[in-house]
Design a protein around this motif. Structure first.
Motif, PDB file in Angstrom:
ATOM      1  N   ALA A   6      45.714  48.440  60.812  1.00  0.00           N
ATOM      2  CA  ALA A   6      44.791  49.399  60.929  1.00  0.00           C
ATOM      3  C   ALA A   6      44.753  50.434  59.691  1.00  0.00           C
ATOM      4  O   ALA A   6      45.850  51.023  59.344  1.00  0.00           O
ATOM      5  CB  ALA A   6      44.758  50.241  62.061  1.00  0.00           C
ATOM      6  N   GLY A   7      43.646  50.217  58.813  1.00  0.00           N
ATOM      7  CA  GLY A   7      43.827  51.236  57.713  1.00  0.00           C
ATOM      8  C   GLY A   7      44.076  50.586  56.448  1.00  0.00           C
ATOM      9  O   GLY A   7      44.197  51.222  55.474  1.00  0.00           O
ATOM     10  N   GLN A   8      44.795  49.561  56.462  1.00  0.00           N
ATOM     11  CA  GLN A   8      45.091  49.001  55.249  1.00  0.00           C
ATOM     12  C   GLN A   8      43.887  48.070  54.715  1.00  0.00           C
ATOM     13  O   GLN A   8      43.326  47.407  55.262  1.00  0.00           O
ATOM     14  CB  GLN A   8      46.278  47.703  55.514  1.00  0.00           C
ATOM     15  N   ARG A   9      43.680  48.414  53.393  1.00  0.00           N
ATOM     16  CA  ARG A   9      42.381  47.923  52.940  1.00  0.00           C
ATOM     17  C   ARG A   9      42.773  46.540  51.944  1.00  0.00           C
ATOM     18  O   ARG A   9      43.598  46.607  51.102  1.00  0.00           O
ATOM     19  CB  ARG A   9      41.971  49.026  51.922  1.00  0.00           C
ATOM     20  N   ILE A  10      41.766  45.509  52.166  1.00  0.00           N
ATOM     21  CA  ILE A  10      41.844  44.264  51.620  1.00  0.00           C
ATOM     22  C   ILE A  10      40.523  44.145  50.615  1.00  0.00           C
ATOM     23  O   ILE A  10      39.526  44.505  51.251  1.00  0.00           O
ATOM     24  CB  ILE A  10      42.130  43.160  52.388  1.00  0.00           C
ATOM     25  N   VAL A  11      40.503  43.922  49.471  1.00  0.00           N
ATOM     26  CA  VAL A  11      39.412  43.753  48.753  1.00  0.00           C
ATOM     27  C   VAL A  11      39.500  42.039  48.305  1.00  0.00           C
ATOM     28  O   VAL A  11      40.503  41.690  47.514  1.00  0.00           O
ATOM     29  CB  VAL A  11      39.140  44.348  47.286  1.00  0.00           C
ATOM     30  N   MET A  12      38.374  41.326  48.756  1.00  0.00           N
ATOM     31  CA  MET A  12      38.489  39.832  48.346  1.00  0.00           C
ATOM     32  C   MET A  12      37.570  39.682  47.023  1.00  0.00           C
ATOM     33  O   MET A  12      36.243  40.264  47.400  1.00  0.00           O
ATOM     34  CB  MET A  12      38.027  39.139  49.577  1.00  0.00           C
ATOM     35  N   LEU A  13      37.569  38.812  46.153  1.00  0.00           N
ATOM     36  CA  LEU A  13      36.933  38.939  44.975  1.00  0.00           C
ATOM     37  C   LEU A  13      36.337  37.419  44.919  1.00  0.00           C
ATOM     38  O   LEU A  13      37.105  36.266  45.178  1.00  0.00           O
ATOM     39  CB  LEU A  13      37.672  38.994  43.813  1.00  0.00           C
ATOM     40  N   VAL A  14      35.390  37.225  44.662  1.00  0.00           N
ATOM     41  CA  VAL A  14      34.697  35.519  44.496  1.00  0.00           C
ATOM     42  C   VAL A  14      33.773  35.671  43.486  1.00  0.00           C
ATOM     43  O   VAL A  14      32.833  36.593  43.439  1.00  0.00           O
ATOM     44  CB  VAL A  14      34.122  35.057  45.879  1.00  0.00           C
ATOM     45  N   ASP A  15      33.637  34.365  42.648  1.00  0.00           N
ATOM     46  CA  ASP A  15      32.690  34.782  41.499  1.00  0.00           C
ATOM     47  C   ASP A  15      31.387  34.136  41.890  1.00  0.00           C
ATOM     48  O   ASP A  15      30.604  33.359  40.834  1.00  0.00           O
ATOM     49  CB  ASP A  15      33.446  34.054  40.378  1.00  0.00           C
ATOM     50  N   ASN A  16      31.051  33.993  43.130  1.00  0.00           N
ATOM     51  CA  ASN A  16      29.687  33.618  43.573  1.00  0.00           C
ATOM     52  C   ASN A  16      28.919  34.457  44.467  1.00  0.00           C
ATOM     53  O   ASN A  16      29.403  35.433  44.785  1.00  0.00           O
ATOM     54  CB  ASN A  16      29.681  32.027  44.103  1.00  0.00           C
ATOM     55  N   GLY A  17      27.831  34.020  45.021  1.00  0.00           N
ATOM     56  CA  GLY A  17      26.908  34.898  46.024  1.00  0.00           C
ATOM     57  C   GLY A  17      27.523  34.740  47.344  1.00  0.00           C
ATOM     58  O   GLY A  17      26.846  35.291  48.224  1.00  0.00           O
ATOM     59  N   VAL A  18      28.504  34.246  47.893  1.00  0.00           N
ATOM     60  CA  VAL A  18      29.090  34.323  49.014  1.00  0.00           C
ATOM     61  C   VAL A  18      28.505  33.053  49.960  1.00  0.00           C
ATOM     62  O   VAL A  18      29.152  32.364  50.487  1.00  0.00           O
ATOM     63  CB  VAL A  18      29.142  35.660  49.700  1.00  0.00           C
ATOM     64  N   HIS A  19      26.940  33.330  50.082  1.00  0.00           N
ATOM     65  CA  HIS A  19      26.347  32.136  50.739  1.00  0.00           C
ATOM     66  C   HIS A  19      26.836  30.934  50.354  1.00  0.00           C
ATOM     67  O   HIS A  19      26.664  30.519  49.121  1.00  0.00           O
ATOM     68  CB  HIS A  19      24.798  32.446  50.463  1.00  0.00           C
ATOM     69  N   GLY A  20      27.270  30.233  51.280  1.00  0.00           N
ATOM     70  CA  GLY A  20      27.556  28.593  50.612  1.00  0.00           C
ATOM     71  C   GLY A  20      29.199  28.474  50.445  1.00  0.00           C
ATOM     72  O   GLY A  20      29.590  27.302  50.315  1.00  0.00           O
ATOM     73  N   ASP A  21      29.756  29.624  50.484  1.00  0.00           N
ATOM     74  CA  ASP A  21      31.342  29.577  50.025  1.00  0.00           C
ATOM     75  C   ASP A  21      32.049  29.696  51.609  1.00  0.00           C
ATOM     76  O   ASP A  21      32.168  30.675  51.820  1.00  0.00           O
ATOM     77  CB  ASP A  21      31.612  30.440  49.180  1.00  0.00           C
ATOM     78  N   SER A  22      32.259  28.719  52.245  1.00  0.00           N
ATOM     79  CA  SER A  22      32.672  29.004  53.411  1.00  0.00           C
ATOM     80  C   SER A  22      33.946  29.464  53.718  1.00  0.00           C
ATOM     81  O   SER A  22      34.429  30.008  54.519  1.00  0.00           O
ATOM     82  CB  SER A  22      32.583  27.480  54.535  1.00  0.00           C
ATOM     83  N   ARG A  23      34.844  29.091  52.660  1.00  0.00           N
ATOM     84  CA  ARG A  23      36.277  29.412  52.569  1.00  0.00           C
ATOM     85  C   ARG A  23      36.252  31.045  52.385  1.00  0.00           C
ATOM     86  O   ARG A  23      37.029  31.485  53.235  1.00  0.00           O
ATOM     87  CB  ARG A  23      36.865  28.719  51.344  1.00  0.00           C
ATOM     88  N   LEU A  40      34.638  42.207  50.812  1.00  0.00           N
ATOM     89  CA  LEU A  40      34.327  41.122  49.867  1.00  0.00           C
ATOM     90  C   LEU A  40      33.353  41.239  48.906  1.00  0.00           C
ATOM     91  O   LEU A  40      32.100  41.536  49.167  1.00  0.00           O
ATOM     92  CB  LEU A  40      33.836  39.550  51.046  1.00  0.00           C
ATOM     93  N   LEU A  41      33.792  41.090  47.664  1.00  0.00           N
ATOM     94  CA  LEU A  41      32.828  41.379  46.713  1.00  0.00           C
ATOM     95  C   LEU A  41      32.485  39.910  45.926  1.00  0.00           C
ATOM     96  O   LEU A  41      33.247  39.099  45.553  1.00  0.00           O
ATOM     97  CB  LEU A  41      33.477  42.024  45.661  1.00  0.00           C
ATOM     98  N   GLY A  42      31.260  39.668  45.844  1.00  0.00           N
ATOM     99  CA  GLY A  42      30.814  38.889  45.261  1.00  0.00           C
ATOM    100  C   GLY A  42      29.635  39.034  43.833  1.00  0.00           C
ATOM    101  O   GLY A  42      29.384  40.321  43.882  1.00  0.00           O
ATOM    102  N   ARG A  43      28.866  37.997  43.386  1.00  0.00           N
ATOM    103  CA  ARG A  43      28.070  38.284  42.410  1.00  0.00           C
ATOM    104  C   ARG A  43      26.597  38.235  42.920  1.00  0.00           C
ATOM    105  O   ARG A  43      26.041  37.048  43.763  1.00  0.00           O
ATOM    106  CB  ARG A  43      28.031  37.183  41.289  1.00  0.00           C
ATOM    107  N   SER A  44      25.911  39.062  42.538  1.00  0.00           N
ATOM    108  CA  SER A  44      24.513  39.397  42.784  1.00  0.00           C
ATOM    109  C   SER A  44      23.793  38.266  42.068  1.00  0.00           C
ATOM    110  O   SER A  44      23.667  38.044  41.073  1.00  0.00           O
ATOM    111  CB  SER A  44      23.756  40.577  42.546  1.00  0.00           C
ATOM    112  N   PRO A  45      22.680  37.538  42.806  1.00  0.00           N
ATOM    113  CA  PRO A  45      21.933  36.558  42.440  1.00  0.00           C
ATOM    114  C   PRO A  45      20.470  37.090  41.499  1.00  0.00           C
ATOM    115  O   PRO A  45      20.031  36.294  40.575  1.00  0.00           O
ATOM    116  CB  PRO A  45      21.497  35.522  43.434  1.00  0.00           C
ATOM    117  N   ASP A  46      20.513  38.305  41.709  1.00  0.00           N
ATOM    118  CA  ASP A  46      18.985  39.039  40.973  1.00  0.00           C
ATOM    119  C   ASP A  46      19.213  40.401  40.448  1.00  0.00           C
ATOM    120  O   ASP A  46      18.198  41.034  40.333  1.00  0.00           O
ATOM    121  CB  ASP A  46      18.116  38.895  42.268  1.00  0.00           C
TER     122      ASP A  46
END
Length: 504
Positions: A6-23, A40-46
């Protein structure tokens, strides 16, 4: 919820728009359900920021301009190699269109039947239009040829440039030979810092640098931020995502520079774990997390019924149906499924994939039309990852026709697990790890990659007696470790180990 998380912060990074990346979706949701505060931070498509939730996890897609992906020569006229070429401003296209408009106007004016001096002037103007058109065509050809010559960045001057910066900067050379990697940092870096994480989970090679630099900045502020690098592929064995010769060299240098900053490494197979340890001199062997299906990650109150593959294809229960689910690219081998259809009367093929308007998939559709089988090829869109297995279960067999590339040889890929949980007979190419698994379990047939006759043989055998292959799934324990629940335990164990070490 475990109080330690509780309270421990995790930031996940991915180089796509998350949709379609099931992992990454499964990672984020499982970590949040274990009690961590996950973004979870991803890249905006627009170019606009988008937010939503995956269970308790927050998803943010950040805008990412890409000005550094362009090379300096793309902004200049190639005076030496093509002195007549137009500058890269679009003026060549404008001139060509203007000449077409001029000729169209002359055609109408001739149709009006001018006489005497007016007719003579019109003939002279027509000659001028033709001459101008030839001049514009000559210049545009030079423009096209000069751009094509530099597209691969493998001219003698390009090779000298690459060698110089590699010799001068070593692993820091990516800053010169693949500067577009900075665009990811400039989009994500400040957002990561603002979230003030305790742990950063960087998915794949582009995000490794973003995560490592955030870790370095945090350390300068007196904070110990842990970095997990989740290596999805072995970069030296990846088919370059662009045609130019510096792509792989630049990304490999970037990966080598930042790999030492990872406090833990996870990956997708035992073979890849060993290769990464050797390549980067890692202290320990990376933990393996398979991208197995998650059966409890759907919405709490489903808003719509699950996807029905046969209904999506418009075929009945007795129609032989082969399915491929996953990304579409030449090295994935989907062309063999289309080329086979004229020799498979009554068989239909469903491709559940992405980028329907890209050159590869549109080319497959065109080829199916030329072969007279377009009505038996169904190109379908992705569904949410929790619907994939039930949808696939409607097929008669799952096909994985991938070609021989280093990364294809070393892992059981996502669709292998999805097909298995759908209890589909498999038809797979003879890439090493997957072919060995199929031969061992008896859940399908193996064919020689890119061999049409052998592919047809394997499909015939599977469709002749599918139940014989489905019976392999009755073996006790076969599917037990191929579930996301068992893989999420490894992920959470990695997080807890690092964060306990940080607290200690």
């Amino acid at each position: 919820m475990d109080g330690a998380e509780a309270g421990q912060r995790i930031v996940m990074l991915v180089d796509n728009g998350v949709h379609g990346d099931s992992r990454v979706q499964k990672q984020a949701r499982s970590a949040a359900e274990a009690g961590f505060e996950v973004t979870l931070l991803g890249r905006s498509p627009d170019g606009k920021e988008h937010t939503w939730t995956l269970g308790p996890a927050q998803v943010r897609l950040v805008p990412m301009p890409t000005p550094l992906h362009k090379r300096p020569h793309e902004f200049r006229r190639p005076w030496v190699a093509a002195p007549l070429a137009y500058p890269p401003t679009g003026v060549g296209t404008q001139r060509a269109q203007a000449v077409k408009a001029w000729k169209a106007d002359l055609q109408v004016r001739r149709a009006m039947g001018p006489q005497g001096p007016a007719a003579a002037l019109l003939r002279a103007e027509s000659l001028a239009a033709r001459a101008t058109g030839k001049w514009v065509t000559l210049r545009r050809r030079q423009t096209t040829r000069s751009r094509a010559a530099r597209k691969r960045l493998d001219t003698p001057a390009d090779r000298l440039y690459t060698w110089f910066w590699q010799a001068t900067l070593g692993d820091r050379s990516w800053r010169r030979i693949e500067p577009g990697l900075w665009d990811w940092e400039l989009a994500y870096g400040k957002v990561v810092d603002g979230l003030d994480p305790d742990l950063i989970h960087a998915n794949d090679f582009r995000m490794l640098g973003v995560g490592a630099r955030a870790k370095i900045r945090a350390r300068a502020r007196g904070r110990d931020v842990k970095l997990v690098w989740d290596a999805h592929e072995f970069l030296p064995g990846v088919r370059p995502w662009t045609e130019h010769a510096r792509w792989r060299l630049g990304h490999m240098a970037h990966e080598r520079e930042y790999a030492p900053y990872a406090d833990a490494v996870t990956t997708v197979s035992d073979d890849l774990a060993g290769m990464l340890r050797t390549a980067h001199g890692l202290r320990g062997t990376p933990r393996v997390i398979l991208n197995a299906p998650a059966f409890d990650h759907g919405p709490e109150e489903p808003a719509e019924p699950g996807a029905d593959l046969r209904a999506m294809c418009g075929v009945g229960p007795d129609t032989p149906l082969l399915v491929y689910s996953g990304a579409a690219a030449p090295q994935r081998g989907l062309d063999i499924m289309v080329e086979a259809l004229p020799r498979q009367p009554g068989v239909h093929v469903a491709l559940v994939t992405n980028n329907h308007h890209g050159a590869f998939l549109t080319g497959l559709g065109k080829r199916a039309g030329e072969l007279g089988v377009r009505d038996r090829l169904h190109i379908l869109s992705y569904v949410p990852h929790w619907q994939v297995v039930p949808m696939l279960a409607g097929a008669d067999a799952g096909v994985i026709p991938i070609h021989h590339w280093p990364n294809h040889e070393i892992a059981l890929i996502t669709k292998f697990f999805e097909y298995s949980h759908a209890r589909l007979p498999l038809v797979v190419s003879d890439v090493r790890t997957m072919a060995a698994a199929v031969r061992e379990t008896g859940q399908g047939e193996v064919f020689r990659a890119q061999d049409l006759d052998d592919y047809l043989r394997a499909v015939r055998q599977v469709l002749a007696d599918p139940q014989a292959y489905r019976a392999a799934y009755e073996k006790p324990g076969l599917l037990d470790t191929w579930t996301w629940d068992s893989q999420a335990e490894v992920l959470i164990d990695v997080y807890r180990g690092l964060l306990e070490e940080r607290v200690g």
